[in-house]
Every structure is written in C-alpha cells, then in structure tokens.
Design an enzyme around this catalytic site. Structure first.
Site, mmCIF file in Angstrom:
data_model
loop_
_atom_site.group_PDB
_atom_site.id
_atom_site.type_symbol
_atom_site.label_atom_id
_atom_site.label_comp_id
_atom_site.label_asym_id
_atom_site.label_seq_id
_atom_site.Cartn_x
_atom_site.Cartn_y
_atom_site.Cartn_z
ATOM 1 N N HIS A 124 -8.583 64.219 -22.592
ATOM 2 C CA HIS A 124 -7.722 64.099 -23.773
ATOM 3 C C HIS A 124 -6.876 65.343 -24.067
ATOM 4 C CE1 HIS A 124 -9.422 60.258 -24.383
ATOM 5 N NE2 HIS A 124 -10.440 60.560 -25.156
ATOM 6 N N HIS B 94 -6.285 57.189 -30.780
ATOM 7 C CA HIS B 94 -7.735 57.114 -30.571
ATOM 8 C C HIS B 94 -8.474 56.626 -31.823
ATOM 9 C CE1 HIS B 94 -11.590 58.047 -28.829
ATOM 10 N NE2 HIS B 94 -11.028 58.528 -27.740
ATOM 11 N N GLU C 256 -7.763 52.027 -26.394
ATOM 12 C CA GLU C 256 -6.724 53.042 -26.162
ATOM 13 C C GLU C 256 -5.752 52.520 -25.114
ATOM 14 O OE1 GLU C 256 -9.232 56.691 -25.294
ATOM 15 O OE2 GLU C 256 -10.664 55.231 -26.052
#
Ligand code: BGC
Length: 382
Positions: free
Chosen positions: A133, A208, A346
C-alpha cells in the site's frame, strides 16, 4: 429630505441576483469543519456530502479518507456502514487503512523492488518481505488539498496531492487527484482518480473502506452474501504475492459468480484460504463490454436489507474479509474492531504487476493521464 441614490441600490440588487444564480449553478456547497490538527500542526478538514436519497458521505483531507458513509436500510433507517476512527489521531496512528486512498501502489510489490526501463527501484518493506500500500508513509498518511467542486445536481469534493520524485522509493513526481461525487438524486458515491507524472513510474490507486452493511460495526460480516463478476483469481504464495497464474474459480471456494454467503467456505481446508487466513485475494474481473464502470461486485446483508454494488473500470478487485482485524483497533465510539467485522472490495490493477509482464500494465509515462473510476451504488431489498 435626503434622496436615496437609486443606482447603487440597483447595482447591489443585481449583484445579489447574479450571486444567487451562480450559487444555484454551482449547486449546494459542502458542509466543512475542522477535523483536527496533525501531530506536526497542519489543520485537517472534514467535508460532508449529502443528498436527497438519505446518503451522507464524510471525507477528510488527511489521506483523502472516507470516514463515514450513511445509507438507509430496508426500512429507510440510515446507519454508518464503514469502519473508522473518531479523531485524527486514530487515522495518524492507525495501521488498517480504514477508508483511505491508497497509493502510489495499492497492494503488494514482491521483495519491495521492481525494475523499470532497466533501473531497479527499491521500496520500503512494510509487510514481511514485501512492500504494501505505497510504503511506510503512503498516500493514506499524507495531507491532501481539498476543493469544493459541487455543481447543480451533485456535491463534489476534489482532493489533490503531489507525490515527489523518490517518495517511498517511487520514481517521478506524480500529481494525483481523487474526486468524490454524490449525485443529488441517485444513491451512489462515485470516486474518480487521475494522475500524471514527469518520469516513467508505476501507479495503482484504490480506496480501502471496510464495509459492514448491517450498520452495527461490532457484528461479523460472514453472513453477508457476495457476488463477484470474476471467472478467475490470482493465487498467491505464503506472503500473499501472486504466483502469476490466473486460476479459474469454478469448483473452488473462490467462486462467487453466483451470490454466496461469505462465511460458508471461508474455513475450508484450502491452501489459498490458509495463506490469506480467509479471503485476501485479487479477482480477475470479467472483461468490460463497453467503456465506463461495469458491475464488479454486489453484497447483500440479509439483516438490514442493504445492498452495495461496486462498479469499476479496473481489471481487478481485492476482496479482503477483514481477517487481520484482531480487536486492537479502537474505532468509532470506542468500539474495538474484531476479526471479520468489515470487508474490503479494493478495485485495482493486480498486486505486484510491475513484476508480472503478463498482468495488465501499471506503468504511467509522461504525457499520459492515469484515469480510473469506481462507483459504490446503494439500495435495499427484502
Ligand atoms: C491487504 C491485506 C491487508 C489489508 C490491510 C488489504 O488490501 O490485502 O492483506 O491486511 O489490506 O493492510
């Protein structure tokens, strides 16, 4: 007797009229308030988008994060369906990415490295041997600049961030925009992403949010029913890096091509489920027939009747069943978020694409514009 000058009054009247016209052209403005100050003293703002369908979305300028999302159930009763924190400190300290915009690269890059144009780039490893991420301080931990772009028929919040060349190891200065749009008369929240660069780089942006359609953020989501318009998924190794294979879901616990209860097969004796401690995989979405967001996922919560549809232009979707929530994250109202009390969908390019030439490319070059869109559509049924 004093005579009142007519001209200035007429002019003032005209000004008022013109401003009211402008106001209705630009639509109702967003409600804005200060959310707090970051540990280094920067003010963070909170923007409320609401519509005539009873939908309300709250976004903060820290991490371009969706902190609350209220939608009605089958009886018209609205409740917040996303996990998050009560204050900025929660978002600054948090490790679960609740509601945040993820970048520069959503999901994992193997061993925290990739080669682009013959150069090896090294990224911080923040997830075992891999980079996750966007690194240690990804876009979720950055201050964004927010502008109210509301117009007639929609409340719109545009957030921008410039990620410098070399930030978290990535090449190129990347100018990113994330726009949240809530139409006045439709029960949907649209998220549009754009980015440009001054040097070849890789980009994979997503949101997210952890959803719990029951509106009771203490309840597990395992009874929710899920549909994924995906004939294949990308199996992973024990560190959740794709092996490169696109595997058919048919006959596996990964088959959600017809609605299935999330918890029904989650604990089966399956190597892939063991690696993820449940579902934490990328599904390969059915090819789009036309341009624009197409249906990727639909989730139904039988207790509240709420339905969430996710539409996207992206080729993949990470369905994560909240397996790593362990009751330590102290969320809204002091709630400790336990195992599987939220799920993520996602929308994305596949994890570790920079190291898999057979996956759709995530390379962005100068002169090109990265553009993706995702729509969250809400309804309810019996
Ligand atoms: C990842 C999970 C991770 C979660 C929060 C998801 O996108 O796939 O493995 O635990 O994000 O970090």
């Amino acid at each position: 007797m004093t005579r009142l000058p007519v001209l200035p009054f007429a002019f003032f009247g005209f000004l008022m009229f013109a401003t009211s016209l402008l106001a209705s052209e630009s639509g109702p403005k967003l409600q804005v308030s200060e959310f707090g100050r970051t540990s280094d003293g920067v003010s963070i703002y909170r923007y409320v988008l609401s519509n005539n369908k009873g939908v309300e979305a709250v976004v903060i300028s820290y991490g371009a994060t969706l902190v609350s999302l209220k939608v009605p159930d089958r009886n018209g009763k609205a409740a917040d369906i996303v996990l998050g924190y009560d204050n900025l400190d929660g978002y600054e300290q948090g490790k679960s990415y609740f509601g945040a915009t993820i970048g520069r690269y959503g999901n994992r890059i193997a061993r925290g490295e990739f080669t682009l144009d013959g150069t090896l780039f090294r990224l911080p490893k923040n997830d075992g041997p891999n980079s996750l991420h966007g690194g240690i301080r990804g876009f979720n931990k950055r201050v964004w600049t927010a502008v109210d772009r509301s117009r007639a028929g929609a409340q719109v919040l545009e957030l921008s961030y410039t990620s410098l060349d070399g930030e978290e190891g990535y090449p190129g200065t990347l100018k990113v925009k994330v726009t949240y749009t809530l139409p006045a008369e439709t029960s949907e929240l649209r998220i549009d992403y754009t980015a440009t660069t001054d040097r070849d780089t890789v980009v994979n942006l997503t949101n997210h949010s952890y959803f719990n359609l029951s509106g009771d953020l203490s309840k597990e989501i395992v009874e929710h029913q899920l549909l994924l318009q995906a004939p294949q998924f990308t199996p992973v190794d024990s560190t959740l890096i794709p092996t490169g294979e696109l595997r058919a879901v048919r006959g596996t616990p990964f088959d959600f091509t017809k609605p299935a209860v999330i918890g029904a097969r989650i604990d089966q004796d399956d190597e892939q489920l063991k690696f993820g401690k449940g579902y934490d995989h990328n599904w390969v979405l059915a090819k789009a027939e036309k341009t624009g967001p197409r249906l990727a996922a639909e989730v139904f919560d039988p207790t509240s009747g709420r339905v969430l549809q996710v539409l996207t232009t992206e080729p993949g979707i990470q369905f994560y069943s909240g397996n790593f929530l362990d009751g330590t994250a102290k969320g809204k109202g002091g709630q400790l978020y336990a195992h599987r009390t939220g799920f993520c969908l996602e929308t994305q390019h596949f994890p570790d694409s920079p190291n898999h030439p057979n996956f759709p490319s995530t390379v962005l070059k100068p002169g090109e514009t990265y553009r993706t869109s995702t729509v969250l559509r809400f309804s309810s049924r019996k």
